[in-house]
Enzyme design. Sequence first.
Site, PDB file in Angstrom:
ATOM      1  N   CYS A  23       0.815  -1.225   0.000  1.00 47.32           N
ATOM      2  CA  CYS A  23       0.000   0.000   0.000  1.00 47.32           C
ATOM      3  C   CYS A  23       0.846   1.271   0.000  1.00 47.32           C
ATOM      4  O   CYS A  23       0.334   2.362  -0.210  1.00 47.32           O
ATOM      5  CB  CYS A  23      -0.933   0.002   1.200  1.00 47.32           C
ATOM      6  SG  CYS A  23      -1.963  -1.455   1.252  1.00 47.32           S
TER       7      CYS A  23
ATOM      8  N   ASN B 231     -10.225  -0.303   0.750  1.00 48.23           N
ATOM      9  CA  ASN B 231      -8.768  -0.209   0.630  1.00 48.23           C
ATOM     10  C   ASN B 231      -8.349  -0.733  -0.751  1.00 48.23           C
ATOM     11  O   ASN B 231      -8.448  -1.928  -1.022  1.00 48.23           O
ATOM     12  CB  ASN B 231      -8.142  -1.042   1.753  1.00 48.23           C
ATOM     13  CG  ASN B 231      -6.629  -1.039   1.752  1.00 48.23           C
ATOM     14  OD1 ASN B 231      -6.005  -0.668   0.754  1.00 48.23           O
ATOM     15  ND2 ASN B 231      -6.026  -1.467   2.842  1.00 48.23           N
TER      16      ASN B 231
ATOM     17  N   HIS C 137      -3.201   6.851   2.623  1.00 47.60           N
ATOM     18  CA  HIS C 137      -3.670   5.555   2.138  1.00 47.60           C
ATOM     19  C   HIS C 137      -5.003   5.281   2.820  1.00 47.60           C
ATOM     20  O   HIS C 137      -5.153   5.466   4.034  1.00 47.60           O
ATOM     21  CB  HIS C 137      -2.634   4.480   2.487  1.00 47.60           C
ATOM     22  CG  HIS C 137      -3.133   3.101   2.304  1.00 47.60           C
ATOM     23  ND1 HIS C 137      -3.819   2.717   1.177  1.00 47.60           N
ATOM     24  CD2 HIS C 137      -3.068   1.999   3.111  1.00 47.60           C
ATOM     25  CE1 HIS C 137      -4.143   1.441   1.293  1.00 47.60           C
ATOM     26  NE2 HIS C 137      -3.709   0.987   2.459  1.00 47.60           N
TER      27      HIS C 137
HETATM   28  N1  ACO Z   1     -17.574  -8.807  10.947  1.00 52.55           N
HETATM   29  C1  ACO Z   1     -17.891  -9.056  12.228  1.00 52.55           C
HETATM   30  N2  ACO Z   1     -16.986  -9.371  13.165  1.00 52.55           N
HETATM   31  C2  ACO Z   1     -15.695  -9.431  12.786  1.00 52.55           C
HETATM   32  C3  ACO Z   1     -15.294  -9.174  11.457  1.00 52.55           C
HETATM   33  C4  ACO Z   1     -16.295  -8.853  10.522  1.00 52.55           C
HETATM   34  N3  ACO Z   1     -16.011  -8.590   9.242  1.00 52.55           N
HETATM   35  N4  ACO Z   1     -13.960  -9.290  11.376  1.00 52.55           N
HETATM   36  C5  ACO Z   1     -13.520  -9.596  12.607  1.00 52.55           C
HETATM   37  N5  ACO Z   1     -14.574  -9.682  13.444  1.00 52.55           N
HETATM   38  C6  ACO Z   1     -14.578 -10.013  14.871  1.00 52.55           C
HETATM   39  C7  ACO Z   1     -13.351 -10.812  15.253  1.00 52.55           C
HETATM   40  O1  ACO Z   1     -13.579 -12.182  15.023  1.00 52.55           O
HETATM   41  C8  ACO Z   1     -13.222 -10.467  16.704  1.00 52.55           C
HETATM   42  O2  ACO Z   1     -14.153 -11.263  17.426  1.00 52.55           O
HETATM   43  P1  ACO Z   1     -13.745 -11.903  18.852  1.00 52.55           P
HETATM   44  O3  ACO Z   1     -13.458 -10.703  19.726  1.00 52.55           O
HETATM   45  O4  ACO Z   1     -14.940 -12.676  19.207  1.00 52.55           O
HETATM   46  O5  ACO Z   1     -12.525 -12.721  18.565  1.00 52.55           O
HETATM   47  C9  ACO Z   1     -13.711  -9.017  16.792  1.00 52.55           C
HETATM   48  O6  ACO Z   1     -14.461  -8.801  15.608  1.00 52.55           O
HETATM   49  C10 ACO Z   1     -12.592  -8.021  16.874  1.00 52.55           C
HETATM   50  O7  ACO Z   1     -11.587  -8.345  15.892  1.00 52.55           O
HETATM   51  P2  ACO Z   1     -10.340  -7.425  15.639  1.00 52.55           P
HETATM   52  O8  ACO Z   1      -9.513  -8.011  14.546  1.00 52.55           O
HETATM   53  O9  ACO Z   1      -9.683  -7.131  16.948  1.00 52.55           O
HETATM   54  O10 ACO Z   1     -11.072  -6.096  15.110  1.00 52.55           O
HETATM   55  P3  ACO Z   1     -10.452  -4.683  14.886  1.00 52.55           P
HETATM   56  O11 ACO Z   1     -11.206  -3.670  15.633  1.00 52.55           O
HETATM   57  O12 ACO Z   1      -8.949  -4.695  15.017  1.00 52.55           O
HETATM   58  O13 ACO Z   1     -10.779  -4.427  13.345  1.00 52.55           O
HETATM   59  C11 ACO Z   1      -9.692  -4.496  11.222  1.00 52.55           C
HETATM   60  C12 ACO Z   1     -10.282  -5.304  12.354  1.00 52.55           C
HETATM   61  C13 ACO Z   1     -10.802  -3.661  10.629  1.00 52.55           C
HETATM   62  C14 ACO Z   1      -9.139  -5.439  10.183  1.00 52.55           C
HETATM   63  C15 ACO Z   1      -8.567  -3.566  11.753  1.00 52.55           C
HETATM   64  O14 ACO Z   1      -7.682  -4.337  12.531  1.00 52.55           O
HETATM   65  C16 ACO Z   1      -7.785  -2.865  10.686  1.00 52.55           C
HETATM   66  O15 ACO Z   1      -8.300  -2.005   9.996  1.00 52.55           O
HETATM   67  N6  ACO Z   1      -6.491  -3.167  10.597  1.00 52.55           N
HETATM   68  C17 ACO Z   1      -5.579  -2.423   9.708  1.00 52.55           C
HETATM   69  C18 ACO Z   1      -5.715  -2.838   8.296  1.00 52.55           C
HETATM   70  C19 ACO Z   1      -4.763  -1.978   7.457  1.00 52.55           C
HETATM   71  O16 ACO Z   1      -4.532  -0.829   7.767  1.00 52.55           O
HETATM   72  N7  ACO Z   1      -4.209  -2.484   6.411  1.00 52.55           N
HETATM   73  C20 ACO Z   1      -3.303  -1.608   5.664  1.00 52.55           C
HETATM   74  C21 ACO Z   1      -2.420  -2.275   4.901  1.00 52.55           C
HETATM   75  S1  ACO Z   1      -3.168  -3.286   3.697  1.00 52.55           S
HETATM   76  C22 ACO Z   1      -1.913  -3.660   2.556  1.00 52.55           C
HETATM   77  O17 ACO Z   1      -0.792  -3.271   2.691  1.00 52.55           O
HETATM   78  C23 ACO Z   1      -2.249  -4.553   1.421  1.00 52.55           C
END
Ligand code: ACO
Length: 409
Positions: A129, A301, A271
């Site tokens: 990214c 994204n 990004h």
């Molecule tokens: N729908 C419902 N629940 C979900 C989903 C979903 N789509 N995805 C995860 N959950 C659940 C998980 O299972 C977890 O449940 P649990 O507590 O029972 O285990 C809970 O939600 C919390 O999961 P987390 O992964 O801790 O959620 P978080 O608030 O961190 O959000 C996310 C996840 C959106 C992926 C976030 O971590 C994020 O945006 N990360 C950064 C991504 C990024 O910036 N990428 C950039 C680079 S990409 C590249 O370079 C190609």
Amino acid sequence: MAMRNPKTEPEYPIASPTYAHVVGWGMAVPENVMTNDDISAFVETNDEWIVARTGIKERRIASEDESTATLAYKAAQRALEIADILPIDLDLIVVATSTPENIFPSTASLVQDWLNASHAGAFDLSAACSGFVYALNMAADSIRAGSITTALVIGSETMSRILDWQDRSTCILFGDGAGAVVLQASKVEGGVLSSVLRSDGAGCDLLAIPSVGSIDADESRAGSNGHQLFKMYMVGSEVFKFATRVVNDSIDQATKLAGLDVSDIDLVIPHQANYRILQSAARKLKIDINKFMSNVDRYGNTSAASIPIALCEAIEQKRIHDKDHIALVGFGGGLTWASMIIQWGIPEPSQQQSSLINRQRRNILYYTAKWRSRSRRWRRRVNKTMEYLRPKRGRVPRLLRKVDEDDRL
Ligand code: ACO
């Protein structure tokens, strides 16, 4: 005769510096829209969760006929139109992508061929990214060093092709699209002022697309890290922490390098990964969140394409004006991150008008590009067939001589 003071006057006159300015921009996104509700039909998730945790409402998904190269080509055509230059004026084409058309030939080479950019070098750049900012930095440095004059820099992705559509923690996040800019040499002060590129390969296990690279060439090792080959995996919470740490740090560093203060920044084009990451960066930098360009709600994204797409929409929305200081910031797989400060110079966005004659010349070049490639391939095939007939000594048939000349080009 006046004597030269060696302390204040150089031995040879120094040429006035060259600056690298953005003079054209364009974007292309697929027509197919996939909403959060569409995704909740096949994985356990819902619109409320996705919007609250990411800010994403919908994303674009490439049709069967679309690919990283076709999206890049469309975005490139639009950027050339705004810059009002011909493809033959390009010296370099760089495509930043994590979803290239092939391992090689590069997506950039395909775009070069389709554009009929016959004087341009072409290569792909892989920095996930952050790739677009890396590529723009490479092109700007080449322009400022004087080795090239005009570059086309593209970020293009078809993330939908490498997602594990059963993994709800990643499939909700990504979308497809492309954005392109034309960067050109100018004596007008401004353009790309500074860049900061960084990497932390220790984070290679947090975000990746494992494929059959050199490490997996031995079949017994393929997929040995437990992840599906050709599908992306991500430890979202760790990437989130990394992103919120580096975004503000690197903007701060690039701003200082440009001799500016963070308060001088008129618009941040980050990004587009997650709206919460932008809120965190705005808080830490003490910049009003309204100075952060965001369209993550409509495209999700799009990896290396997200910054040029957001730049195009910021220009469309008239959020960029002459002499404004723009900060670009990318972060992602590698781990990598990169920031850049641009002082917007020529041309004033609203004043862009493509001349009719140049538009026709571009269209002729695009049209003839197809025939040029086909005829080259055809002549190579004929050449192969006729190799048997090639006389050991003596006169070489005319057709063969033509193919030989082309191959030497
Ligand atoms: N729908 C419902 N629940 C979900 C989903 C979903 N789509 N995805 C995860 N959950 C659940 C998980 O299972 C977890 O449940 P649990 O507590 O029972 O285990 C809970 O939600 C919390 O999961 P987390 O992964 O801790 O959620 P978080 O608030 O961190 O959000 C996310 C996840 C959106 C992926 C976030 O971590 C994020 O945006 N990360 C950064 C991504 C990024 O910036 N990428 C950039 C680079 S990409 C590249 O370079 C190609």
